[in-house]
Design an enzyme around this catalytic site. Sequence first.
Site, PDB file in Angstrom:
ATOM      1  N   CYS A 254       0.861  -1.178   0.000  1.00 28.28           N
ATOM      2  CA  CYS A 254       0.000   0.000   0.000  1.00 28.28           C
ATOM      3  C   CYS A 254       0.903   1.234   0.000  1.00 28.28           C
ATOM      4  CB  CYS A 254      -0.889  -0.034   1.243  1.00 28.28           C
ATOM      5  SG  CYS A 254      -1.919   1.424   1.393  1.00 28.28           S
TER       6      CYS A 254
ATOM      7  N   CYS B 291      -5.342   6.071  -3.884  1.00 32.09           N
ATOM      8  CA  CYS B 291      -4.633   4.794  -3.753  1.00 32.09           C
ATOM      9  C   CYS B 291      -3.223   5.006  -4.299  1.00 32.09           C
ATOM     10  CB  CYS B 291      -5.370   3.711  -4.540  1.00 32.09           C
ATOM     11  SG  CYS B 291      -4.473   2.161  -4.594  1.00 32.09           S
TER      12      CYS B 291
HETATM   13  N1  LIG Z   1      -6.292  -2.582  -1.588  1.00 32.79           N
HETATM   14  C1  LIG Z   1      -4.986  -2.770  -2.143  1.00 32.79           C
HETATM   15  C2  LIG Z   1      -3.867  -2.454  -1.240  1.00 32.79           C
HETATM   16  C3  LIG Z   1      -3.915  -1.055  -0.790  1.00 32.79           C
HETATM   17  C4  LIG Z   1      -3.483  -0.077  -1.853  1.00 32.79           C
HETATM   18  C5  LIG Z   1      -3.408   1.262  -1.281  1.00 32.79           C
HETATM   19  N2  LIG Z   1      -4.528   1.944  -0.812  1.00 32.79           N
HETATM   20  C6  LIG Z   1      -2.319   2.166  -1.791  1.00 32.79           C
HETATM   21  O1  LIG Z   1      -2.261   3.334  -1.386  1.00 32.79           O
HETATM   22  O2  LIG Z   1      -1.473   1.710  -2.544  1.00 32.79           O
HETATM   23  C7  LIG Z   1      -4.802  -4.214  -2.569  1.00 32.79           C
HETATM   24  O3  LIG Z   1      -5.359  -5.141  -1.947  1.00 32.79           O
HETATM   25  O4  LIG Z   1      -4.022  -4.422  -3.496  1.00 32.79           O
END
Ligand SMILES: N[C@@H](CCC[C@H](N)C(=O)O)C(=O)O
Length: 261
Positions: A74, A199
Amino acid sequence: MEINFYKYQGTGNDFVILDNREGVYNHLTQEQIHFLCDRRFGIGADGLMLLNAATGYDFEMKYYNADGRESTMCGNGGRCLTMFAYHQGIVRTVYKFIAIDGPHEAEIDARGLVRLKMQDVPSIEESSGDYTLNTGSPHYVKMVDRLDEYNVFSKGREIRNQEAFKPSGINVNFVEVEDEHEIAVRTYERGVEDETLSCGTGVTASALVNYHNEQGFNEVTVQTRGGKLSVEFDRHPNGGYSNIWLIGPAEKVFTGTLLLP
Ligand SMILES: N[C@@H](CCC[C@H](N)C(=O)O)C(=O)O
Protein backbone atom coordinates in the site's frame (compact mmCIF):
# COMPACT_ATOMS: atom_id res chain seq x y z
CA MET A 1 -7.99 -6.73 24.81
CA GLU A 2 -7.19 -3.01 24.95
CA ILE A 3 -5.96 -1.51 21.68
CA ASN A 4 -3.97 1.74 21.62
CA PHE A 5 -4.46 2.95 18.09
CA TYR A 6 -3.39 5.80 15.84
CA LYS A 7 -5.38 7.01 12.86
CA TYR A 8 -3.48 8.46 9.86
CA GLN A 9 -4.45 9.54 6.35
CA GLY A 10 -2.60 10.25 3.12
CA THR A 11 -4.69 12.15 0.55
CA GLY A 12 -7.79 10.70 2.20
CA ASN A 13 -6.65 7.04 2.10
CA ASP A 14 -7.03 6.34 5.82
CA PHE A 15 -5.46 3.79 8.11
CA VAL A 16 -5.52 2.44 11.64
CA ILE A 17 -1.91 2.02 12.80
CA LEU A 18 -0.74 -0.09 15.74
CA ASP A 19 2.76 0.07 17.21
CA ASN A 20 3.59 -3.63 17.34
CA ARG A 21 7.31 -3.44 18.08
CA GLU A 22 6.72 -5.54 21.22
CA GLY A 23 4.56 -8.06 19.32
CA VAL A 24 1.42 -7.44 21.42
CA TYR A 25 -0.84 -7.33 18.35
CA ASN A 26 0.62 -10.43 16.67
CA HIS A 27 -2.54 -12.46 17.11
CA LEU A 28 -5.28 -10.13 15.85
CA THR A 29 -7.79 -12.13 13.83
CA GLN A 30 -9.26 -11.24 10.43
CA GLU A 31 -12.60 -10.49 12.15
CA GLN A 32 -10.94 -8.17 14.68
CA ILE A 33 -9.09 -6.20 11.97
CA HIS A 34 -12.29 -5.97 9.93
CA PHE A 35 -14.08 -4.66 13.04
CA LEU A 36 -11.37 -2.04 13.74
CA CYS A 37 -11.67 -0.76 10.13
CA ASP A 38 -15.50 -0.71 10.21
CA ARG A 39 -16.74 2.90 9.83
CA ARG A 40 -19.86 2.32 11.96
CA PHE A 41 -18.92 -0.20 14.65
CA GLY A 42 -15.16 0.35 14.81
CA ILE A 43 -12.63 3.16 14.23
CA GLY A 44 -13.08 3.30 10.47
CA ALA A 45 -10.34 2.99 7.84
CA ASP A 46 -9.44 1.66 4.38
CA GLY A 47 -6.79 -0.54 5.99
CA LEU A 48 -4.81 -1.40 9.11
CA MET A 49 -1.04 -1.48 9.48
CA LEU A 50 1.28 -2.94 12.07
CA LEU A 51 4.63 -1.29 12.62
CA ASN A 52 6.81 -4.29 13.49
CA ALA A 53 10.44 -4.51 14.55
CA ALA A 54 12.71 -5.96 11.82
CA THR A 55 16.40 -6.85 12.00
CA GLY A 56 18.44 -4.80 9.54
CA TYR A 57 15.62 -2.30 8.90
CA ASP A 58 14.07 0.65 10.75
CA PHE A 59 10.78 -1.26 10.82
CA GLU A 60 8.57 -3.76 9.02
CA MET A 61 5.24 -2.74 7.45
CA LYS A 62 2.42 -5.32 7.65
CA TYR A 63 -0.69 -4.26 5.75
CA TYR A 64 -4.30 -5.48 5.99
CA ASN A 65 -7.22 -4.34 3.86
CA ALA A 66 -10.46 -3.20 5.55
CA ASP A 67 -11.86 -6.72 5.00
CA GLY A 68 -9.30 -7.93 7.57
CA ARG A 69 -7.12 -9.88 5.13
CA GLU A 70 -3.39 -9.28 4.80
CA SER A 71 -2.71 -7.77 1.40
CA THR A 72 0.05 -6.60 -0.87
CA MET A 73 1.83 -3.22 -0.85
CA CYS A 74 0.00 0.00 0.00
CA GLY A 75 1.74 3.18 -1.21
CA ASN A 76 -0.20 5.68 0.88
CA GLY A 77 0.07 3.26 3.79
CA GLY A 78 3.87 3.15 3.45
CA ARG A 79 4.00 6.94 3.46
CA CYS A 80 1.72 7.15 6.54
CA LEU A 81 3.72 4.48 8.37
CA THR A 82 6.93 6.42 7.74
CA MET A 83 5.36 9.55 9.28
CA PHE A 84 4.10 7.41 12.18
CA ALA A 85 7.63 6.04 12.73
CA TYR A 86 8.92 9.61 12.87
CA HIS A 87 6.21 10.59 15.37
CA GLN A 88 7.15 7.53 17.48
CA GLY A 89 10.74 8.78 17.72
CA ILE A 90 12.30 6.75 14.89
CA VAL A 91 14.08 9.71 13.29
CA ARG A 92 16.10 9.06 10.11
CA THR A 93 17.22 11.05 7.08
CA VAL A 94 16.49 8.01 4.93
CA TYR A 95 14.15 5.34 6.32
CA LYS A 96 14.68 1.75 5.27
CA PHE A 97 11.79 -0.58 5.86
CA ILE A 98 10.67 -3.98 4.68
CA ALA A 99 7.19 -4.71 3.33
CA ILE A 100 5.56 -7.71 1.65
CA ASP A 101 6.94 -6.66 -1.76
CA GLY A 102 10.52 -6.14 -0.53
CA PRO A 103 12.68 -3.33 0.87
CA HIS A 104 11.66 0.33 0.58
CA GLU A 105 13.32 3.67 1.24
CA ALA A 106 11.42 6.74 2.39
CA GLU A 107 12.25 10.34 3.26
CA ILE A 108 10.37 13.22 4.84
CA ASP A 109 11.29 16.26 2.74
CA ALA A 110 11.67 19.92 3.78
CA ARG A 111 7.96 20.55 3.05
CA GLY A 112 6.96 17.68 5.34
CA LEU A 113 5.90 15.52 2.37
CA VAL A 114 6.74 11.81 2.49
CA ARG A 115 8.67 10.40 -0.49
CA LEU A 116 8.38 6.63 -0.83
CA LYS A 117 10.50 4.59 -3.22
CA MET A 118 8.42 1.91 -4.92
CA GLN A 119 9.62 -1.39 -6.41
CA ASP A 120 10.78 -1.37 -10.03
CA VAL A 121 8.11 -2.18 -12.61
CA PRO A 122 9.59 -4.45 -15.32
CA SER A 123 6.68 -4.25 -17.78
CA ILE A 124 3.17 -3.00 -18.54
CA GLU A 125 0.74 -5.40 -20.21
CA GLU A 126 -1.87 -4.09 -22.65
CA SER A 127 -5.15 -5.76 -23.48
CA SER A 128 -8.16 -4.33 -25.35
CA GLY A 129 -6.87 -0.78 -24.87
CA ASP A 130 -6.51 -1.14 -21.07
CA TYR A 131 -3.42 -1.95 -19.01
CA THR A 132 -2.30 -4.15 -16.13
CA LEU A 133 0.85 -3.84 -14.06
CA ASN A 134 2.16 -4.52 -10.58
CA THR A 135 3.46 -1.62 -8.51
CA GLY A 136 3.66 -3.70 -5.32
CA SER A 137 -0.06 -4.42 -5.70
CA PRO A 138 -1.80 -5.52 -8.89
CA HIS A 139 -3.51 -2.75 -10.86
CA TYR A 140 -5.77 -2.39 -13.87
CA VAL A 141 -5.67 1.02 -15.57
CA LYS A 142 -8.33 2.37 -17.92
CA MET A 143 -8.05 5.77 -19.62
CA VAL A 144 -11.41 7.57 -19.67
CA ASP A 145 -13.04 10.92 -20.46
CA ARG A 146 -15.23 12.83 -18.01
CA LEU A 147 -13.78 11.09 -14.96
CA ASP A 148 -15.96 13.16 -12.61
CA GLU A 149 -19.12 11.57 -13.99
CA TYR A 150 -17.68 8.05 -14.33
CA ASN A 151 -19.35 5.21 -12.41
CA VAL A 152 -16.17 4.04 -10.68
CA PHE A 153 -18.00 1.76 -8.25
CA SER A 154 -19.96 -0.27 -10.75
CA LYS A 155 -17.33 -0.48 -13.54
CA GLY A 156 -14.53 -1.02 -10.98
CA ARG A 157 -16.40 -3.83 -9.26
CA GLU A 158 -17.15 -5.50 -12.60
CA ILE A 159 -13.47 -5.49 -13.70
CA ARG A 160 -12.21 -6.49 -10.22
CA ASN A 161 -14.41 -9.60 -10.36
CA GLN A 162 -13.52 -10.68 -13.90
CA GLU A 163 -12.59 -14.36 -14.27
CA ALA A 164 -9.14 -13.36 -15.60
CA PHE A 165 -8.18 -11.81 -12.25
CA LYS A 166 -9.44 -14.59 -9.98
CA PRO A 167 -8.71 -15.69 -7.32
CA SER A 168 -6.81 -12.65 -5.98
CA GLY A 169 -8.69 -9.88 -7.80
CA ILE A 170 -7.21 -6.56 -8.87
CA ASN A 171 -7.43 -2.84 -8.03
CA VAL A 172 -9.00 -0.78 -10.80
CA ASN A 173 -7.97 2.78 -11.74
CA PHE A 174 -9.76 5.21 -14.05
CA VAL A 175 -7.53 7.93 -15.44
CA GLU A 176 -8.14 11.20 -17.25
CA VAL A 177 -5.29 13.24 -18.71
CA GLU A 178 -5.48 16.89 -17.62
CA ASP A 179 -2.35 18.13 -19.41
CA GLU A 180 1.20 16.94 -20.04
CA HIS A 181 2.12 17.37 -16.38
CA GLU A 182 -1.08 16.26 -14.67
CA ILE A 183 -3.54 13.37 -14.60
CA ALA A 184 -6.61 12.68 -12.44
CA VAL A 185 -7.22 9.20 -10.99
CA ARG A 186 -10.11 7.46 -9.23
CA THR A 187 -9.61 3.95 -7.85
CA TYR A 188 -11.82 1.00 -6.90
CA GLU A 189 -9.82 -0.91 -4.27
CA ARG A 190 -10.09 -4.64 -3.73
CA GLY A 191 -10.35 -5.53 -0.05
CA VAL A 192 -12.23 -2.29 0.59
CA GLU A 193 -14.63 -3.22 -2.25
CA ASP A 194 -15.38 0.42 -2.92
CA GLU A 195 -13.88 3.56 -4.38
CA THR A 196 -11.36 5.09 -1.96
CA LEU A 197 -10.32 8.76 -1.98
CA SER A 198 -6.82 7.85 -3.13
CA CYS A 199 -4.63 4.79 -3.75
CA GLY A 200 -0.85 5.24 -3.83
CA THR A 201 0.07 2.10 -5.76
CA GLY A 202 -2.82 2.93 -8.13
CA VAL A 203 -1.63 6.49 -8.63
CA THR A 204 1.86 5.12 -9.35
CA ALA A 205 0.47 2.59 -11.85
CA SER A 206 -1.61 5.31 -13.55
CA ALA A 207 1.34 7.70 -13.89
CA LEU A 208 3.46 4.95 -15.50
CA VAL A 209 0.68 3.93 -17.91
CA ASN A 210 0.13 7.54 -18.90
CA TYR A 211 3.83 7.90 -19.70
CA HIS A 212 3.82 4.54 -21.53
CA ASN A 213 1.01 5.93 -23.74
CA GLU A 214 1.82 9.57 -24.13
CA GLN A 215 5.50 9.91 -23.12
CA GLY A 216 5.58 13.55 -21.91
CA PHE A 217 7.21 14.19 -18.53
CA ASN A 218 8.55 11.66 -16.06
CA GLU A 219 7.32 13.82 -13.16
CA VAL A 220 3.55 13.73 -12.95
CA THR A 221 1.11 15.45 -10.61
CA VAL A 222 -1.85 13.24 -9.82
CA GLN A 223 -5.16 14.65 -8.65
CA THR A 224 -7.14 12.20 -6.51
CA ARG A 225 -10.44 12.84 -4.76
CA GLY A 226 -8.50 13.25 -1.49
CA GLY A 227 -5.71 15.54 -2.71
CA LYS A 228 -2.57 15.73 -4.83
CA LEU A 229 0.28 13.28 -5.10
CA SER A 230 3.23 13.25 -7.44
CA VAL A 231 5.16 10.44 -9.07
CA GLU A 232 8.72 10.56 -10.44
CA PHE A 233 10.45 7.72 -12.29
CA ASP A 234 13.05 6.67 -14.86
CA ARG A 235 12.11 4.70 -17.94
CA HIS A 236 14.45 2.16 -19.50
CA PRO A 237 14.79 1.35 -23.22
CA ASN A 238 13.42 -2.17 -22.50
CA GLY A 239 10.11 -0.61 -21.37
CA GLY A 240 10.72 -1.10 -17.64
CA TYR A 241 10.62 1.57 -14.94
CA SER A 242 12.90 2.15 -11.93
CA ASN A 243 13.72 4.84 -9.38
CA ILE A 244 9.97 5.29 -8.88
CA TRP A 245 9.00 7.74 -6.10
CA LEU A 246 5.50 8.43 -4.76
CA ILE A 247 5.36 11.80 -3.01
CA GLY A 248 2.67 13.49 -0.92
CA PRO A 249 1.27 14.41 2.49
CA ALA A 250 0.74 11.95 5.35
CA GLU A 251 -0.97 13.15 8.50
CA LYS A 252 -1.97 12.00 11.96
CA VAL A 253 -5.74 12.40 12.44
CA PHE A 254 -6.31 11.20 16.03
CA THR A 255 -5.28 8.57 18.54
CA GLY A 256 -7.36 6.57 21.00
CA THR A 257 -7.94 3.46 23.04
CA LEU A 258 -10.54 0.82 22.29
CA LEU A 259 -11.60 -2.41 24.00
CA LEU A 260 -11.92 -5.27 21.51
CA PRO A 261 -15.25 -7.03 22.14
N1 LIG B 1 -6.29 -2.58 -1.59
C1 LIG B 1 -4.99 -2.77 -2.14
C2 LIG B 1 -3.87 -2.45 -1.24
C3 LIG B 1 -3.91 -1.06 -0.79
C4 LIG B 1 -3.48 -0.08 -1.85
C5 LIG B 1 -3.41 1.26 -1.28
N2 LIG B 1 -4.53 1.94 -0.81
C6 LIG B 1 -2.32 2.17 -1.79
O1 LIG B 1 -2.26 3.33 -1.39
O2 LIG B 1 -1.47 1.71 -2.54
C7 LIG B 1 -4.80 -4.21 -2.57
O3 LIG B 1 -5.36 -5.14 -1.95
O4 LIG B 1 -4.02 -4.42 -3.50
